[in-house]
Design an enzyme around this catalytic site. Structure first.
Site, mmCIF file in Angstrom:
data_model
loop_
_atom_site.group_PDB
_atom_site.id
_atom_site.type_symbol
_atom_site.label_atom_id
_atom_site.label_comp_id
_atom_site.label_asym_id
_atom_site.label_seq_id
_atom_site.Cartn_x
_atom_site.Cartn_y
_atom_site.Cartn_z
ATOM 1 N N ASP A 9 13.760 24.110 -87.554
ATOM 2 C CA ASP A 9 14.945 24.392 -88.376
ATOM 3 C C ASP A 9 14.607 24.005 -89.813
ATOM 4 O O ASP A 9 13.645 23.280 -90.062
ATOM 5 C CB ASP A 9 16.160 23.594 -87.877
ATOM 6 C CG ASP A 9 17.409 23.856 -88.734
ATOM 7 O OD1 ASP A 9 17.712 25.043 -88.981
ATOM 8 O OD2 ASP A 9 18.069 22.897 -89.176
ATOM 9 N N SER A 10 15.445 24.442 -90.728
ATOM 10 C CA SER A 10 15.263 24.055 -92.130
ATOM 11 C C SER A 10 15.534 22.571 -92.324
ATOM 12 O O SER A 10 15.202 22.017 -93.365
ATOM 13 C CB SER A 10 16.226 24.858 -93.012
ATOM 14 O OG SER A 10 17.561 24.534 -92.656
ATOM 15 N N TYR A 41 17.676 26.662 -96.631
ATOM 16 C CA TYR A 41 17.002 27.963 -96.662
ATOM 17 C C TYR A 41 17.990 29.074 -97.048
ATOM 18 O O TYR A 41 17.601 30.104 -97.573
ATOM 19 C CB TYR A 41 16.443 28.303 -95.276
ATOM 20 C CG TYR A 41 15.149 27.615 -94.884
ATOM 21 C CD1 TYR A 41 14.583 26.597 -95.652
ATOM 22 C CD2 TYR A 41 14.486 28.014 -93.719
ATOM 23 C CE1 TYR A 41 13.396 25.989 -95.260
ATOM 24 C CE2 TYR A 41 13.294 27.415 -93.330
ATOM 25 C CZ TYR A 41 12.753 26.397 -94.090
ATOM 26 O OH TYR A 41 11.581 25.815 -93.697
ATOM 27 N N GLY A 42 19.274 28.855 -96.722
ATOM 28 C CA GLY A 42 20.284 29.914 -96.855
ATOM 29 C C GLY A 42 20.279 30.675 -98.168
ATOM 30 O O GLY A 42 20.328 31.906 -98.177
ATOM 31 N N CYS A 72 17.324 28.046 -86.073
ATOM 32 C CA CYS A 72 17.844 28.242 -87.421
ATOM 33 C C CYS A 72 18.225 29.708 -87.520
ATOM 34 O O CYS A 72 17.373 30.585 -87.308
ATOM 35 C CB CYS A 72 16.750 27.893 -88.429
ATOM 36 S SG CYS A 72 17.185 28.274 -90.134
ATOM 37 N N ASN A 73 19.487 29.967 -87.792
ATOM 38 C CA ASN A 73 19.944 31.364 -87.863
ATOM 39 C C ASN A 73 19.290 32.111 -89.014
ATOM 40 O O ASN A 73 18.929 33.276 -88.889
ATOM 41 C CB ASN A 73 21.457 31.397 -88.034
ATOM 42 C CG ASN A 73 22.187 30.917 -86.801
ATOM 43 O OD1 ASN A 73 22.633 31.705 -85.982
ATOM 44 N ND2 ASN A 73 22.310 29.612 -86.652
ATOM 45 N N THR A 74 19.146 31.415 -90.152
ATOM 46 C CA THR A 74 18.586 32.066 -91.332
ATOM 47 C C THR A 74 17.146 32.500 -91.047
ATOM 48 O O THR A 74 16.751 33.645 -91.325
ATOM 49 C CB THR A 74 18.626 31.088 -92.530
ATOM 50 O OG1 THR A 74 19.905 30.446 -92.550
ATOM 51 C CG2 THR A 74 18.399 31.804 -93.838
ATOM 52 N N GLU A 151 23.188 17.698 -94.263
ATOM 53 C CA GLU A 151 21.876 17.101 -94.570
ATOM 54 C C GLU A 151 22.045 15.706 -95.186
ATOM 55 O O GLU A 151 21.214 14.842 -94.987
ATOM 56 C CB GLU A 151 21.086 18.003 -95.527
ATOM 57 C CG GLU A 151 20.463 19.206 -94.847
ATOM 58 C CD GLU A 151 19.315 18.860 -93.903
ATOM 59 O OE1 GLU A 151 18.448 18.056 -94.279
ATOM 60 O OE2 GLU A 151 19.290 19.399 -92.786
ATOM 61 N N CYS A 183 25.309 29.004 -87.930
ATOM 62 C CA CYS A 183 24.306 28.164 -88.572
ATOM 63 C C CYS A 183 24.218 26.923 -87.709
ATOM 64 O O CYS A 183 25.262 26.357 -87.349
ATOM 65 C CB CYS A 183 24.734 27.798 -89.993
ATOM 66 S SG CYS A 183 23.693 26.521 -90.736
ATOM 67 N N THR A 184 23.005 26.507 -87.376
ATOM 68 C CA THR A 184 22.879 25.398 -86.419
ATOM 69 C C THR A 184 23.325 24.064 -87.017
ATOM 70 O O THR A 184 23.505 23.097 -86.292
ATOM 71 C CB THR A 184 21.444 25.294 -85.887
ATOM 72 O OG1 THR A 184 20.546 25.254 -87.006
ATOM 73 C CG2 THR A 184 21.113 26.461 -84.989
ATOM 74 N N HIS A 185 23.510 24.002 -88.334
ATOM 75 C CA HIS A 185 24.064 22.776 -88.920
ATOM 76 C C HIS A 185 25.574 22.650 -88.635
ATOM 77 O O HIS A 185 26.116 21.558 -88.675
ATOM 78 C CB HIS A 185 23.881 22.769 -90.445
ATOM 79 C CG HIS A 185 22.515 22.408 -90.918
ATOM 80 N ND1 HIS A 185 21.432 23.245 -90.801
ATOM 81 C CD2 HIS A 185 22.052 21.288 -91.527
ATOM 82 C CE1 HIS A 185 20.365 22.655 -91.331
ATOM 83 N NE2 HIS A 185 20.719 21.471 -91.781
#
Ligand code: DGL
Length: 262
Positions: A9-10, A41-42, A72-74, A151, A183-185
């Site tokens: 993931d980012s 990353y978005g 990570c979706n992005t 984050e 978004c995984t966040h």
């Protein structure tokens, strides 16, 4: 087979997928890379997201993973197909499983998608949902403020709740019964999101459906592990910050968190 599953993931968002992996496949060894130093990353151009994703995948390939989850979706929207072409282990992303779960859940066929700018601009969810249900209505909303809050580890703060309330305002004009956390966040903000919608919407995180796919692939390939091992986490950012989110989110005390550079 006790080779690890690679998860990328980012930043810390992919930990939401790791949490489900540990719950449903507790014997699977996991090596995780979070590119926290270059997160988010978005808002980045696709070429950059692609390059950063490849940095992580190459490192995991060298560590001998048996399969890869792009948590990570992005990165899934931008790099999934090319990563699949370039590497010979199975690779799964989080968009198709999320779309599948939402279509299964929605009674009205009206679905809201929350994601990063990159994911929303890619229209990857619209495509994945319409492949499964051509007459579905999709309302997409980019939420660029969410990832930095997570984050920073501030996802439980009142300020996080205020940001969620403000960001989701534009959806009030639309009708939908299901919301994809694209978004995984975002599952780290899930309580705020649920409260914002007064618990009236079905909230979908792709993590559980993604683990269903992981299990099926490893089972079919006879590669399920039998000996439990603790995960190893690599971050390009602060070890301390990463550790505290792992402890809080995954309830692992003294997790093995290491630095990685590309
Ligand atoms: N967790 C990521 C996703 O699922 C990326 C967030 C970001 O770096 O912008 O899209």
């Amino acid at each position: 087979m006790n080779a690890p599953i690679g998860v990328i993931d980012s930043g810390v968002g992919g930990l939401t997928v790791v949490r489900e992996l540990r719950k449903y496949l507790p014997n699977e060894p996991i090596i995780y890379i979070g590119d926290d130093a270059r997160c988010p990353y978005g808002p980045r151009p696709s070429e950059e997201v692609f390059q950063f994703t490849m940095d992580m995948v190459k490192s995991l390939a060298n560590m001998g993973i048996k399969m890869l989850v792009i948590a990570c979706n992005t990165a899934t929207a931008i790099a999934l197909e090319e990563v699949r072409r370039q590497f010979d282990f199975p690779v799964i992303g989080v968009i198709q499983p999320g779309a599948r779960a939402a279509v299964k859940t929605s009674l009205t066929g009206e679905i809201a998608v929350l994601g990063t700018l990159g994911t929303i601009n890619s229209k990857a969810y619209d495509q994945a949902i319409h492949l499964l249900q051509p007459d579905a209505t999709v309302h997409s909303l980019a939420c660029p403020e969410f990832v930095p809050i997570v984050e920073r580890g501030e996802y439980r703060s009142p300020a996080a709740r205020a940001t969620v309330d403000q960001t989701l305002q534009p959806l009030h004009a639309s009708s939908f019964d299901t919301v994809i956390l694209g978004c995984t966040h975002y599952p780290l903000l899930q309580e705020h999101i649920e409260e914002h919608f007064h618990q009236q919407k079905q909230i979908i995180s792709s993590a559980v459906e993604t683990v269903v796919d992981v299990e099926r692939i490893l089972h079919d390939q006879n590669k399920l592990s039998i000996v439990a091992e603790e995960p190893i986490f690599y971050t390009t950012g602060s070890i301390e910050k990463f550790k505290s989110i792992v402890e809080d989110w995954l309830h692992i005390s003294r997790p093995d968190v290491r630095t990685i550079t590309f």
